[in-house]
Design a protein around this motif. Structure first.
Motif, PDB file in Angstrom:
ATOM      1  N   MET A  26      -1.701  28.857 -53.480  1.00 50.08           N
ATOM      2  CA  MET A  26      -0.516  28.405 -52.737  1.00 50.08           C
ATOM      3  C   MET A  26      -0.425  29.105 -51.388  1.00 50.08           C
ATOM      4  N   ASP A  28      -2.754  30.058 -49.551  1.00 49.69           N
ATOM      5  CA  ASP A  28      -3.713  29.498 -48.599  1.00 49.69           C
ATOM      6  C   ASP A  28      -3.143  28.251 -47.917  1.00 49.69           C
ATOM      7  N   GLU A  29      -2.029  27.731 -48.461  1.00 51.37           N
ATOM      8  CA  GLU A  29      -1.406  26.518 -47.916  1.00 51.37           C
ATOM      9  C   GLU A  29      -0.079  26.795 -47.222  1.00 51.37           C
ATOM     10  N   MET A  30       0.580  27.884 -47.579  1.00 49.17           N
ATOM     11  CA  MET A  30       1.942  28.126 -47.100  1.00 49.17           C
ATOM     12  C   MET A  30       2.192  29.619 -46.960  1.00 49.17           C
ATOM     13  N   ARG A  43       2.783  24.078 -60.670  1.00 57.00           N
ATOM     14  CA  ARG A  43       1.335  24.058 -60.427  1.00 57.00           C
ATOM     15  C   ARG A  43       0.542  24.710 -61.555  1.00 57.00           C
TER      16      ARG A  43
END
Length: 221
Positions: A26, A28-30, A43
């Motif tokens: 997560m 790595d995305e936010m 998730r």
């Protein structure tokens, strides 16, 4: 991903690892601020109450992840320092080489710097005494490893190496808040280039902080 209820220590360890790996993905995305228990539980395939059986809070998950990511980064940093620092150079030259390696390596650890930035003001809150004790012990172990790596190439630092490393991690966390400006701020910088001095380049800013600190800590002739 769905799980049956863990009934053994091994199963519980697998659940904890899955939660940490999902949180890592997560991040790595936010940014850290956007990670929620609701999204994490969705998730990982567990109810939020089930996640809280393995970690007492969102902050507890992120503190464990901070410790894990620091350990992983230090393992990668060791050969980078060995390649980048010439033991035959003077102390000041080795300090400059160390600044090159450390700034480049830490600047690439975007998630780790974000976690360090949230550590004192956010992550170390809403956790129990036992969780914070475990985290601080892990942090101390990582600091000792990092201090040893730096001291190997700059023995002149002596017992000040750990303090230098602690300061570096704090600076890395602080700078991370300024390295991804929102679109409105980028528009201001584009329309008024003189204001772009406030646009921080992580690697450049880290190198300046590192070299200033390292050279300042070296013993005087």
């Amino acid at each position: 991903m769905t799980f049956q209820r863990a009934r053994s220590d091994e199963q519980r360890a697998v659940r904890r690892r899955a939660i940490l790996e999902t949180t890592s993905a997560m991040l790595d995305e936010m940014p850290v601020a956007q990670v929620t228990l609701n999204e994490l539980s969705r998730r990982v395939g567990l109810a939020k109450t089930a996640v809280l059986r393995y970690f007492e809070s969102r902050e507890a998950v992120l503190l464990d992840l901070l410790d894990d990511r620091t350990t992983t980064w230090l393992a990668e940093l060791e050969p980078e320092l060995a390649r980048g620092i010439d033991p035959g150079r003077s102390a000041v030259e080795r300090a400059e080489q160390a600044a090159d390696v450390l700034s480049r390596s830490l600047a690439a650890q975007t998630v780790l710097c974000d976690l360090f930035g949230a550590q004192g003001g956010v992550l170390e809150h809403n956790v129990s005494v036992e969780v914070i004790r475990r985290h601080k012990r892990a942090s101390l172990d990582n600091l000792a490893v990092m201090g040893g790596l730096v001291r190997r190439h700059l023995p002149e630092l002596g017992d000040r190496a750990e303090m230098f490393c602690l300061n570096l991690l704090i600076v890395g966390g602080a700078l991370s808040a300024y390295t991804s400006p929102p679109p409105s701020l980028l528009a201001v910088y584009e329309s008024e280039p003189a204001l772009a001095i406030h646009h921080v380049d992580m690697s450049t800013a880290l190198r300046l902080a590192i070299i200033t600190s390292l050279v300042g800590m070296l013993p005087r002739p």
